[in-house]
Design a protein around this motif. Structure first.
Motif, PDB file in Angstrom:
ATOM      1  N   MET A   1       0.824  -1.203   0.000  1.00 47.11           N
ATOM      2  CA  MET A   1       0.000   0.000   0.000  1.00 47.11           C
ATOM      3  C   MET A   1       0.861   1.258   0.000  1.00 47.11           C
ATOM      4  O   MET A   1       0.558   2.230  -0.704  1.00 47.11           O
ATOM      5  N   ASN A   2       1.933   1.252   0.765  1.00 45.77           N
ATOM      6  CA  ASN A   2       2.786   2.439   0.855  1.00 45.77           C
ATOM      7  C   ASN A   2       3.444   2.762  -0.483  1.00 45.77           C
ATOM      8  O   ASN A   2       3.533   3.919  -0.879  1.00 45.77           O
ATOM      9  N   ALA A   3       3.896   1.721  -1.196  1.00 39.80           N
ATOM     10  CA  ALA A   3       4.490   1.941  -2.517  1.00 39.80           C
ATOM     11  C   ALA A   3       3.444   2.479  -3.488  1.00 39.80           C
ATOM     12  O   ALA A   3       3.729   3.372  -4.299  1.00 39.80           O
ATOM     13  N   GLY A   4       2.219   1.946  -3.413  1.00 40.59           N
ATOM     14  CA  GLY A   4       1.153   2.440  -4.276  1.00 40.59           C
ATOM     15  C   GLY A   4       0.808   3.885  -3.980  1.00 40.59           C
ATOM     16  O   GLY A   4       0.600   4.694  -4.901  1.00 40.59           O
ATOM     17  N   PHE A   5       0.731   4.238  -2.697  1.00 36.40           N
ATOM     18  CA  PHE A   5       0.468   5.632  -2.331  1.00 36.40           C
ATOM     19  C   PHE A   5       1.626   6.532  -2.748  1.00 36.40           C
ATOM     20  O   PHE A   5       1.424   7.662  -3.201  1.00 36.40           O
ATOM     21  N   GLU A   6       2.851   6.027  -2.594  1.00 32.94           N
ATOM     22  CA  GLU A   6       4.008   6.840  -2.971  1.00 32.94           C
ATOM     23  C   GLU A   6       4.023   7.093  -4.474  1.00 32.94           C
ATOM     24  O   GLU A   6       4.503   8.140  -4.927  1.00 32.94           O
ATOM     25  N   ASP A   7       3.497   6.156  -5.283  1.00 33.01           N
ATOM     26  CA  ASP A   7       3.362   6.402  -6.719  1.00 33.01           C
ATOM     27  C   ASP A   7       2.668   7.746  -6.964  1.00 33.01           C
ATOM     28  O   ASP A   7       3.055   8.506  -7.856  1.00 33.01           O
ATOM     29  N   CYS A   8       1.619   8.007  -6.188  1.00 33.50           N
ATOM     30  CA  CYS A   8       0.826   9.228  -6.384  1.00 33.50           C
ATOM     31  C   CYS A   8       1.670  10.484  -6.162  1.00 33.50           C
ATOM     32  O   CYS A   8       1.623  11.418  -6.960  1.00 33.50           O
ATOM     33  N   ILE A   9       2.434  10.487  -5.076  1.00 31.66           N
ATOM     34  CA  ILE A   9       3.192  11.702  -4.767  1.00 31.66           C
ATOM     35  C   ILE A   9       4.410  11.841  -5.676  1.00 31.66           C
ATOM     36  O   ILE A   9       4.797  12.947  -6.040  1.00 31.66           O
ATOM     37  N   VAL A  10       5.001  10.715  -6.110  1.00 30.08           N
ATOM     38  CA  VAL A  10       6.098  10.787  -7.076  1.00 30.08           C
ATOM     39  C   VAL A  10       5.591  11.360  -8.396  1.00 30.08           C
ATOM     40  O   VAL A  10       6.223  12.234  -9.000  1.00 30.08           O
ATOM     41  N   PHE A  11       4.441  10.875  -8.845  1.00 32.46           N
ATOM     42  CA  PHE A  11       3.851  11.398 -10.083  1.00 32.46           C
ATOM     43  C   PHE A  11       3.536  12.880  -9.938  1.00 32.46           C
ATOM     44  O   PHE A  11       3.772  13.677 -10.858  1.00 32.46           O
ATOM     45  N   GLU A  12       3.036  13.261  -8.771  1.00 30.65           N
ATOM     46  CA  GLU A  12       2.733  14.670  -8.503  1.00 30.65           C
ATOM     47  C   GLU A  12       3.992  15.533  -8.582  1.00 30.65           C
ATOM     48  O   GLU A  12       3.984  16.627  -9.169  1.00 30.65           O
ATOM     49  N   GLU A  13       5.081  15.044  -8.000  1.00 27.33           N
ATOM     50  CA  GLU A  13       6.337  15.804  -8.027  1.00 27.33           C
ATOM     51  C   GLU A  13       6.855  15.965  -9.454  1.00 27.33           C
ATOM     52  O   GLU A  13       7.384  17.024  -9.821  1.00 27.33           O
ATOM     53  N   ILE A  14       6.680  14.922 -10.265  1.00 27.74           N
ATOM     54  CA  ILE A  14       7.121  15.004 -11.659  1.00 27.74           C
ATOM     55  C   ILE A  14       6.199  15.917 -12.464  1.00 27.74           C
ATOM     56  O   ILE A  14       6.649  16.661 -13.350  1.00 27.74           O
ATOM     57  N   MET A  15       4.908  15.894 -12.157  1.00 27.44           N
ATOM     58  CA  MET A  15       3.963  16.820 -12.793  1.00 27.44           C
ATOM     59  C   MET A  15       4.376  18.266 -12.527  1.00 27.44           C
ATOM     60  O   MET A  15       4.327  19.121 -13.421  1.00 27.44           O
ATOM     61  N   GLU A  16       4.787  18.526 -11.317  1.00 23.32           N
ATOM     62  CA  GLU A  16       5.233  19.883 -10.959  1.00 23.32           C
ATOM     63  C   GLU A  16       6.518  20.230 -11.695  1.00 23.32           C
ATOM     64  O   GLU A  16       6.679  21.349 -12.212  1.00 23.32           O
ATOM     65  N   GLN A  17       7.424  19.278 -11.766  1.00 28.79           N
ATOM     66  CA  GLN A  17       8.718  19.509 -12.415  1.00 28.79           C
ATOM     67  C   GLN A  17       8.567  19.839 -13.888  1.00 28.79           C
ATOM     68  O   GLN A  17       9.263  20.721 -14.415  1.00 28.79           O
ATOM     69  N   PHE A  18       7.633  19.151 -14.581  1.00 27.50           N
ATOM     70  CA  PHE A  18       7.474  19.323 -16.026  1.00 27.50           C
ATOM     71  C   PHE A  18       6.204  20.093 -16.402  1.00 27.50           C
ATOM     72  O   PHE A  18       5.751  20.009 -17.539  1.00 27.50           O
ATOM     73  N   ASN A  19       5.682  20.855 -15.440  1.00 35.09           N
ATOM     74  CA  ASN A  19       4.576  21.767 -15.711  1.00 35.09           C
ATOM     75  C   ASN A  19       3.394  21.057 -16.374  1.00 35.09           C
ATOM     76  O   ASN A  19       2.750  21.583 -17.269  1.00 35.09           O
ATOM     77  N   GLU A  20       3.123  19.828 -15.943  1.00 28.58           N
ATOM     78  CA  GLU A  20       1.984  19.032 -16.394  1.00 28.58           C
ATOM     79  C   GLU A  20       2.029  18.651 -17.873  1.00 28.58           C
ATOM     80  O   GLU A  20       1.014  18.284 -18.464  1.00 28.58           O
ATOM     81  N   ASN A  21       3.205  18.696 -18.463  1.00 28.02           N
ATOM     82  CA  ASN A  21       3.359  18.262 -19.854  1.00 28.02           C
ATOM     83  C   ASN A  21       3.440  16.736 -19.864  1.00 28.02           C
ATOM     84  O   ASN A  21       4.491  16.158 -19.607  1.00 28.02           O
ATOM     85  N   LEU A  22       2.325  16.094 -20.171  1.00 26.25           N
ATOM     86  CA  LEU A  22       2.237  14.645 -20.038  1.00 26.25           C
ATOM     87  C   LEU A  22       3.208  13.897 -20.943  1.00 26.25           C
ATOM     88  O   LEU A  22       3.632  12.785 -20.611  1.00 26.25           O
ATOM     89  N   SER A  23       3.569  14.473 -22.065  1.00 28.14           N
ATOM     90  CA  SER A  23       4.519  13.808 -22.962  1.00 28.14           C
ATOM     91  C   SER A  23       5.903  13.725 -22.338  1.00 28.14           C
ATOM     92  O   SER A  23       6.726  12.890 -22.735  1.00 28.14           O
ATOM     93  N   GLU A  24       6.185  14.569 -21.367  1.00 32.76           N
ATOM     94  CA  GLU A  24       7.446  14.497 -20.616  1.00 32.76           C
ATOM     95  C   GLU A  24       7.262  13.801 -19.272  1.00 32.76           C
ATOM     96  O   GLU A  24       8.148  13.091 -18.802  1.00 32.76           O
ATOM     97  N   VAL A  25       6.106  14.005 -18.659  1.00 33.59           N
ATOM     98  CA  VAL A  25       5.850  13.474 -17.321  1.00 33.59           C
ATOM     99  C   VAL A  25       5.842  11.944 -17.323  1.00 33.59           C
ATOM    100  O   VAL A  25       6.487  11.302 -16.481  1.00 33.59           O
TER     101      VAL A  25
END
Length: 434
Positions: free
Chosen positions: A327-351
């Motif tokens: 469960m913790n790894a699955g939840f961490e997926d969410c915040i890792v994806f969020e951090e990458i979304m922030e890094q690449f300004n929500e550009n899904l082709s890069e995210v």
């Protein structure tokens, strides 16, 4: 917590397939960013169901999962419904028990919280529904089974409970639909997609230890372990003062036990102190209530298709439960994806490619660690040398918290990337031998 709004200006549609823990949390993350979010779950609404189907292995919520929940304001709600776990309690064959503590003090670590799977999923979805009132751009759809989807167009076809079909088009499809993911089937039809599925030779059965005089039958704030080298039993407390006991054992050993008397004989040999706590008649009855359940480990790569689809949670990395990190790894997926979304300004082709690059080595590492930890829990904790090394590790960590960090501490009480934690652990082992 108000939605921040989608940075691209256009409200894109995100279809989250799977309405369990990971799917619900992902929906909160995307809704907070202003996406139009629809969650599709094949089962009925379990919040209203009289019987909740599915696996029920106990869950341990630790730092990674709590960090992900905290980001969307749900940590306190969830933690308030759990039981803190301080250490392992080891039960010997002779009936003696002792606590095996973990080194966490210097990190100011948050506690591990034990939560029951089925009731937790129900409560979590209730909390999610309350969060959805803050996020009006979110909708939950139950009794919707994914039949097909198109990776190029984002077109999806769902079959409702009444047999009718519903077609939607999404800008992003998020597969959170478990180890046997329907979303992942499309990935497996494409070239250069790596996939492995491994069933371990051990299964599990669950038993219930009732309260004694309205209170817990054993000390509640521990993971109780009965290690027996080739198999083991664990017990974790519930809010109703019961313990859920889980017996992990090779399938052929389960199959040897065919009568109630054989159950009692087996427990008298290996878990004699548990018989009066569970109750002999209840033990004979509950042992045969369900067949031994299987456990599977899934690895795959990559986690994405272009900018249209991404896999998270068990759909990407189902693991066996022996490190308490599924469960913790699955939840961490969410915040890792969020951090990458922030890094690449929500550009899904890069995210999406970056998410695959970052997350795959970590998920493969925790899958391997979960396999390794089963051997530790059922066998190594019986070794005096192993226990001595544990105490030495904890002592050295207390003296040099910046230099020596036990593997369990890095995995459970920090967000050190899983594969980096393994690398550091291996380095520490090499230094120890010099």
């Amino acid at each position: 917590m108000e939605p921040t709004g989608n940075k691209s200006g256009k409200k894109k549609v995100v279809a989250v397939v799977g309405g369990g823990l990971g799917g619900a949390l992902n929906a909160c993350y995307f809704a907070k960013r202003g996406f139009q979010v629809q969650v599709f779950e094949s089962r009925e609404d379990i919040r209203a169901a009289k019987v909740v189907k599915g696996r029920s292995i106990n869950l341990a919520l630790s730092h990674r999962g709590r960090s992900a929940l905290k980001h969307v304001g749900m940590e306190e709600k969830v933690v308030s419904k759990g039981i803190p776990m301080h250490a392992r309690m080891i039960h010997s064959l002779k009936g003696n028990s002792f606590a095996l503590l973990q080194a966490v003090a210097s990190l100011g670590a948050c506690q591990i919280m034990k939560v029951s799977c089925k009731s937790f999923v129900t409560r979590f979805l209730c909390d999610f529904s309350a969060a959805a009132e803050v996020y009006p751009n979110t909708k939950l759809n139950f009794d919707h089974k994914l039949q097909d989807w198109n990776a190029e167009t984002g077109n999806m076809t769902f079959v409702r409970a009444d047999g009718t079909k519903e077609h939607i088009e999404a800008d992003l499809i998020v597969g959170c639909d478990g180890a046997f993911s329907a979303v992942r089937k499309q990935f497996m039809r494409r070239s250069r997609f790596n996939y492995s599925q491994t069933y371990i030779p051990h299964g599990y059965k669950e038993l219930t230890m009732p309260p004694i005089d309205g209170d817990f039958a054993m000390k509640p704030n521990y993971l109780h372990i009965w290690p027996r080298n080739t198999f083991m039993m664990i017990a974790l407390p519930n809010l109703d003062f019961t313990f859920t006991c889980t017996l992990f054992m090779p399938f052929e050993e389960f199959e040897k036990i065919t009568t109630g008397d054989e159950v009692i004989s087996f427990f008298q040999t290996y878990f004699p102190d548990a018989i009066p706590l569970i109750g002999a008649e209840a033990l004979k009855r509950d042992y045969f209530r369900l067949p031994a359940q299987a456990m599977v480990s899934v690895k795959c790569s990559s986690y994405h298709i272009a900018d249209k689809c991404v896999l998270m949670g068990d759909a990407a990395h189902a693991i066996v439960p022996f490190y308490g990190q599924g469960m913790n790894a699955g939840f961490e997926d969410c915040i890792v994806f969020e951090e990458i979304m922030e890094q690449f300004n929500e550009n899904l082709s890069e995210v999406l490619p970056e998410y695959t690059r970052v997350r795959v080595p970590d998920d493969h590492a925790i899958a391997d660690l979960a396999m390794y930890n089963y051997v530790e829990m059922r066998a190594h904790v019986n070794s005096k040398w192993f226990l001595f090394r544990k105490y030495v590790d904890n002592f050295l960590h207390a003296l040099m918290p910046g230099s020596i960090i036990p593997l369990y501490t890095m995995v459970t009480f920090t967000r050190t990337r899983y594969h980096k934690a393994v690398e550091r652990w291996q380095w520490q082992e090499r230094v120890r031998k010099v």
